[in-house]
Design a protein around this motif. Structure first.
Motif, PDB file in Angstrom:
ATOM      1  N   PRO A 295      37.213  48.907  35.948  1.00  0.00           N
ATOM      2  CA  PRO A 295      37.735  48.774  37.316  1.00  0.00           C
ATOM      3  C   PRO A 295      38.941  47.847  37.350  1.00  0.00           C
ATOM      4  N   ARG A 296      39.782  48.015  38.372  1.00  0.00           N
ATOM      5  CA  ARG A 296      40.976  47.177  38.501  1.00  0.00           C
ATOM      6  C   ARG A 296      41.099  46.635  39.919  1.00  0.00           C
ATOM      7  N   PRO A 297      40.158  45.814  40.355  1.00  0.00           N
ATOM      8  CA  PRO A 297      40.214  45.324  41.740  1.00  0.00           C
ATOM      9  C   PRO A 297      41.391  44.394  42.005  1.00  0.00           C
ATOM     10  N   GLU A 298      42.004  43.862  40.948  1.00  0.00           N
ATOM     11  CA  GLU A 298      43.132  42.956  41.156  1.00  0.00           C
ATOM     12  C   GLU A 298      44.434  43.695  41.452  1.00  0.00           C
ATOM     13  N   ILE A 299      44.485  44.999  41.130  1.00  0.00           N
ATOM     14  CA  ILE A 299      45.710  45.775  41.300  1.00  0.00           C
ATOM     15  C   ILE A 299      45.620  46.562  42.601  1.00  0.00           C
ATOM     16  N   ASP A 491      36.105  36.065  46.218  1.00  0.00           N
ATOM     17  CA  ASP A 491      34.941  36.485  47.009  1.00  0.00           C
ATOM     18  C   ASP A 491      34.052  37.478  46.259  1.00  0.00           C
ATOM     19  N   GLY A 492      33.953  37.306  44.956  1.00  0.00           N
ATOM     20  CA  GLY A 492      33.083  38.168  44.163  1.00  0.00           C
ATOM     21  C   GLY A 492      33.620  39.555  43.894  1.00  0.00           C
ATOM     22  N   LYS A 493      34.908  39.816  44.167  1.00  0.00           N
ATOM     23  CA  LYS A 493      35.472  41.154  43.999  1.00  0.00           C
ATOM     24  C   LYS A 493      36.096  41.379  42.625  1.00  0.00           C
ATOM     25  N   ARG A 494      36.016  40.384  41.782  1.00  0.00           N
ATOM     26  CA  ARG A 494      36.612  40.494  40.457  1.00  0.00           C
ATOM     27  C   ARG A 494      35.771  41.361  39.529  1.00  0.00           C
ATOM     28  N   TRP A 495      36.444  41.981  38.545  1.00  0.00           N
ATOM     29  CA  TRP A 495      35.766  42.602  37.410  1.00  0.00           C
ATOM     30  C   TRP A 495      36.319  41.957  36.157  1.00  0.00           C
ATOM     31  N   ARG A 496      35.451  41.536  35.245  1.00  0.00           N
ATOM     32  CA  ARG A 496      35.898  40.836  34.051  1.00  0.00           C
ATOM     33  C   ARG A 496      35.211  41.424  32.830  1.00  0.00           C
ATOM     34  N   GLY A 497      35.887  41.326  31.698  1.00  0.00           N
ATOM     35  CA  GLY A 497      35.339  41.828  30.457  1.00  0.00           C
ATOM     36  C   GLY A 497      34.108  41.050  30.020  1.00  0.00           C
ATOM     37  N   PRO A 498      33.228  41.676  29.263  1.00  0.00           N
ATOM     38  CA  PRO A 498      31.979  41.009  28.856  1.00  0.00           C
ATOM     39  C   PRO A 498      32.200  39.804  27.948  1.00  0.00           C
ATOM     40  N   ASP A 499      33.356  39.708  27.287  1.00  0.00           N
ATOM     41  CA  ASP A 499      33.614  38.601  26.365  1.00  0.00           C
ATOM     42  C   ASP A 499      34.527  37.533  26.964  1.00  0.00           C
TER      43      ASP A 499
END
Length: 612
Positions: A295-299, A491-499
């Motif tokens: 996902p790309r919620p930052e873009i 506000d919890g909308k980020r998606w980040r890699g597992p590492d």
């Protein structure tokens, strides 16, 4: 449909005025078309600067200067040696060539002409399908309004062009499909060539490949359903000896359809194979599979449209008109086109960047149905009368008014195309000039939307922590590190890699030992982080520059230590609270000062008017 300007019952006019009336009618008819065309051109002249344009030009120039394609990340200190899958090579070479040969305004003119060529092809297809030119051009106003937010100088432009070429080829290749299942194979075999160019120009080739696959798959399904196969004859001579003539005819048609199915499938396979015609081969596909699964919620462009977006209401209006037109139309509807349109509308409801592809599909496929639907709404006598029914004075007044509208449109378009402004209230024009004036160099952490501007302005003396190339040349951990700094929790909308570990906005200030930090003051998180850093007992960062747009921080060891060679005394630091009004022409690169140039010879810019 009879045009309002084409009346079959003209009023009685004196014989001497017939020629004048006809000339005025022709002038008004073609003037109306021209006015509508200029109305379509206006959205395509959008002269906003895309934040990534500086980078696209720079990367194209780098390739031309080096004479070879860079295989690893450039202009960065956090991804040195990391693979770079650049899927926009042709677009960047074109932008670099345009910049060096015609400049910013020239590229704006070329962009508008490219857009109008696409629009003209839409009108051409609409008229071939029996649409009145006036209705086609009015519909183009809706289409170009939806294209406008995406019609910037950026690689996406080539995606729009390739998509338009694809839709024209499909339309002309299958123009006799409904009558006799005929295919113009020469046109269809151009599709793999288009895909091969597209895959090296922009990632939108995936949308084009999906459209081609769905279209060809739909036609294959029609062939399979229209003439079911009864199987081949069981032996030599069996067809003539034991099969009735009707059955023989059916088997012959079945064999022809199987041949067409095989050829259509082969075209589809060739288009898929064409995606491997790129400098990276299978590696590009592996990267795409990984990138698209995240996902790309930052873009912003990967978010769903919402009523606050400028694109939302034009998009909703367009798909509403298209839907009503298809429902009310008495023309034969093509279920393959409708299925593809619904799929792309669904994608645009999930990611607003697909709105442009909806506009392109509507531009080529909806106009005939719009005309049919309007036929139910217009009164039966609406087409009677027209311009020739007016008095000579009113006719001339209408012609003069139309010519005035055309003149105003032409002037407005000309003025817009001559200006390619970089807004000082949006971009760090003055902060970068400050860096050039003080000859600041090193490793720079810059806000996402400014990083490629900084590369063009300050390379090779400055390298970046992260920029708009995103995961094409940056590891996921570096991407997440940057957005931890820029957005924080969001506000919890980020998606980040597992590492990537827990969110930590300060990691970017340590990774790779950066020397400078340039932040956009619109973002609270980086401002708060840098302020907190400066309030520590032994601060690692010191403020070097601040205005209403940007802040520039430097490493204390380099810029705040009087014993350091790079020490920047207080009198050379700047804090200017004044508004950053106005704009400068793109590319708005700073004026670099040579080492032996006196300070008194430096150009006076807002960046060196006010001191701390």
């Amino acid at each position: 449909m009879t045009s309002a300007f084409e009346s079959s019952t003209e009023p009685a006019t004196p014989p001497k005025s017939d020629a004048i009336a006809r000339r005025e009618f022709r002038l008004f008819k073609w003037g109306t078309i021209l006015a509508l065309a200029l109305g379509c051109a206006w959205p395509l002249t959008l002269n906003l600067v895309d934040p990534d344009l500086w980078g696209h030009v720079q990367y194209g120039q780098d390739w031309l200067a080096e004479g070879q394609l860079p295989r690893t990340a450039t202009h960065t200190f956090t991804a040195e040696g990391f693979r770079w899958i650049n899927h926009e090579n042709i677009a960047e070479l074109a932008l670099a060539y345009g910049y060096e040969n015609v400049g910013g305004p020239g590229m704006l003119v070329a962009k508008c002409l490219i857009g109008m060529a696409v629009v003209l092809s839409m009108v051409w297809i609409a008229t071939l399908r029996g649409t009145n030119p006036y209705i086609a051009w009015v519909w183009m106003l809706v289409v170009t309004t939806n294209l406008q937010p995406f019609f910037l100088l950026r690689p996406q432009l080539l995606s729009f062009v390739y998509c338009a070429v694809t839709l024209v080829l499909l339309d002309r290749a299958f123009c006799h499909w409904q009558q006799r299942r005929e295919v113009r194979w020469g046109l269809l075999w151009l599709l793999p060539v288009v895909v091969a160019l597209w895959v090296n120009s922009h990632g939108g080739f995936l949308a084009g490949l999906a459209i081609i696959g769905a279209y060809l798959g739909g036609r294959i399904l029609e062939l399979l359903l229209s003439h079911p196969s009864a199987g081949p004859p069981r032996g030599p001579g069996m067809l003539e000896a034991s099969v009735p003539p009707a059955e023989a005819s059916r088997l012959a048609l079945s064999n022809i359809n199987r041949s067409k199915v095989a050829l259509l499938a082969l075209v589809g396979v060739a288009c898929l194979a064409a995606t491997f015609v790129n400098p990276y081969g299978l590696e590009m596909h592996r990267w795409l599979a990984t990138s698209l699964s995240q996902p790309r919620p930052e873009i912003t462009e990967w978010l769903a449209p919402h009523p606050g977006d400028p694109v939302f209401w034009p998009w909703l209006t367009m798909i509403t008109i298209a839907g009503v037109s298809l429902l009310a139309s008495t023309r034969r509807r093509d279920w393959v086109e409708i299925a593809i349109l619904l799929l792309v509308v669904w994608q645009s409801a999930m990611h607003l960047r697909h709105v442009a592809f909806v506009a392109l599909l509507c531009g080529y496929w909806i106009a005939p149905h719009l005309q049919s639907a309007l036929g139910h709404l217009l009164p039966s006598g609406a087409a009677k009368g027209g311009l020739v029914a007016l008095s000579p004075r009113m006719r001339r007044g209408a012609v003069v008014a139309l010519l005035a509208v055309i003149a105003l449109q032409s002037f407005a378009i000309d003025e817009r195309l001559k200006s390619f402004p970089v807004d000082r209230g949006r971009y760090p024009v003055d902060a970068l000039q400050f860096m050039a004036d003080r000859q600041l160099d090193g490793r720079l952490v810059a806000s996402f939307n400014w990083a490629q501007y900084a590369i063009a302005a300050l390379a090779p003396d400055v390298t970046l922590a992260f920029d708009g190339r995103y995961d094409t040349c940056y590891p996921t951990e570096v991407v997440d590190m940057h957005f931890d700094f820029l957005l924080g929790e969001a506000d919890g909308k980020r998606w980040r890699g597992p590492d990537s570990g827990p969110i930590d906005g300060t990691r970017v200030l340590k990774h790779g030992d950066p020397d400078l930090v340039l932040i956009d003051r619109l973002y609270d998180n980086p401002r708060n982080i840098m302020q907190a850093e400066s309030e520590k007992t032994n601060p690692q960062w010191v403020l070097l520059y601040r205005d209403r747009v940007a802040e520039l921080w430097g490493s204390s060891d380099r810029f705040n230590d009087p014993t350091s060679h790079d020490y920047l005394p207080q009198e050379l630091r700047v804090q200017d609270p004044g508004p950053r009004d106005g704009a400068v022409p793109w590319p708005a690169l700073p004026i670099h000062i040579t080492g032996n140039q006196l300070a008194s010879e430096r150009p006076q810019t807002p960046a060196n008017d006010a001191q701390l």
